[in-house]
Design a protein around this motif. Structure first.
Motif, PDB file in Angstrom:
ATOM      1  N   ASP A 184       0.807  -1.221   0.000  1.00  0.00           N
ATOM      2  CA  ASP A 184       0.000   0.000   0.000  1.00  0.00           C
ATOM      3  C   ASP A 184       0.841   1.273   0.000  1.00  0.00           C
ATOM      4  OD1 ASP A 184       0.813  -0.658   2.581  1.00  0.00           O
ATOM      5  OD2 ASP A 184      -0.905   0.297   3.525  1.00  0.00           O
ATOM      6  N   ARG A 190      -3.444  11.832   4.802  1.00  0.00           N
ATOM      7  CA  ARG A 190      -2.681  11.402   3.622  1.00  0.00           C
ATOM      8  C   ARG A 190      -1.198  11.394   4.001  1.00  0.00           C
ATOM      9  NH1 ARG A 190      -2.017  15.167  -1.747  1.00  0.00           N
ATOM     10  NH2 ARG A 190      -0.686  13.756  -2.919  1.00  0.00           N
ATOM     11  N   ARG A 220      -7.599   7.105   8.241  1.00  0.00           N
ATOM     12  CA  ARG A 220      -7.807   7.311   6.809  1.00  0.00           C
ATOM     13  C   ARG A 220      -8.066   8.775   6.449  1.00  0.00           C
ATOM     14  NH1 ARG A 220      -7.201   3.478   3.641  1.00  0.00           N
ATOM     15  NH2 ARG A 220      -8.308   4.472   1.941  1.00  0.00           N
ATOM     16  N   ARG A 227      -1.115   4.608  -0.676  1.00  0.00           N
ATOM     17  CA  ARG A 227      -2.016   4.596  -1.824  1.00  0.00           C
ATOM     18  C   ARG A 227      -3.474   4.825  -1.384  1.00  0.00           C
ATOM     19  NH1 ARG A 227      -1.130  -0.443  -3.511  1.00  0.00           N
ATOM     20  NH2 ARG A 227       0.601   0.192  -4.785  1.00  0.00           N
ATOM     21  N   GLY A 228      -4.214   5.551  -2.204  1.00  0.00           N
ATOM     22  CA  GLY A 228      -5.657   5.679  -2.029  1.00  0.00           C
ATOM     23  C   GLY A 228      -6.107   6.773  -1.076  1.00  0.00           C
ATOM     24  N   ARG A 229      -5.200   7.681  -0.707  1.00  0.00           N
ATOM     25  CA  ARG A 229      -5.590   8.738   0.233  1.00  0.00           C
ATOM     26  C   ARG A 229      -5.351  10.142  -0.331  1.00  0.00           C
ATOM     27  NH1 ARG A 229      -3.890   6.941   6.300  1.00  0.00           N
ATOM     28  NH2 ARG A 229      -4.159   4.701   6.090  1.00  0.00           N
ATOM     29  N   ASP A 230      -5.418  10.279  -1.627  1.00  0.00           N
ATOM     30  CA  ASP A 230      -5.085  11.549  -2.273  1.00  0.00           C
ATOM     31  C   ASP A 230      -5.954  12.711  -1.818  1.00  0.00           C
ATOM     32  OD1 ASP A 230      -3.156  10.161  -3.582  1.00  0.00           O
ATOM     33  OD2 ASP A 230      -4.177  10.118  -5.514  1.00  0.00           O
TER      34      ASP A 230
END
Length: 138
Positions: free
Chosen positions: A6, A58, A55, A25-28
């Motif tokens: 991740d 970032r 979450r 990844r995935g927290r822009d």
């Protein structure tokens, strides 16, 4: 370095050096938290903390010049840690991050202190873990 699926990495060009940046990844769209490592270390030092942040954050970790995947460049010791802090500010610009939470450990703590002195409006908060002086090791 452990294989952590991740966490992604890229080397980004800045006006100063090419800086290695690692992020979860995935927290822009989340609130940025930027980690700055200490001496004789690099950004993977912060992988466990990055992966455990809620979450809504970032996590982004930078390799300072001469460490990890970042360019090697001379440091002018008469400027204290300012060469490093100027690199951090340039990386934030390259990443289009106007305001971040900044976390610094050891030498990275001194780097974050200098960045906060030079550009206080760029930081929502500052977390220091056993920092050195922003004036360097002298």
């Amino acid at each position: 370095m452990p294989d952590l699926p991740d966490i992604e990495a890229a080397t980004i060009p800045t006006e100063r050096i090419a800086t290695c940046v690692r992020w979860v990844r995935g927290r822009d769209a989340a609130e940025p938290v930027v980690f700055v490592h200490g001496n004789v270390s690099s950004s993977p030092f912060f992988f466990p903390a990055m992966q455990h942040l809620p979450r809504r954050f970032r996590p982004i970790a930078l390799d300072l010049r001469g460490f990890g995947g970042s360019d090697t460049a001379p440091v002018d010791a008469t400027r204290g840690l300012r060469d490093f802090s100027d690199d951090v500010l340039a990386a934030l610009d390259a990443l289009d991050l106007a305001r971040v939470h900044l976390v610094g450990w050891s030498m990275g703590g001194g780097v974050t202190l200098q960045a906060a002195i030079d550009a206080p409006d760029r930081f929502a908060s500052l977390t220091l873990i056993n920092p050195v002086s922003p004036f360097g090791f002298g």
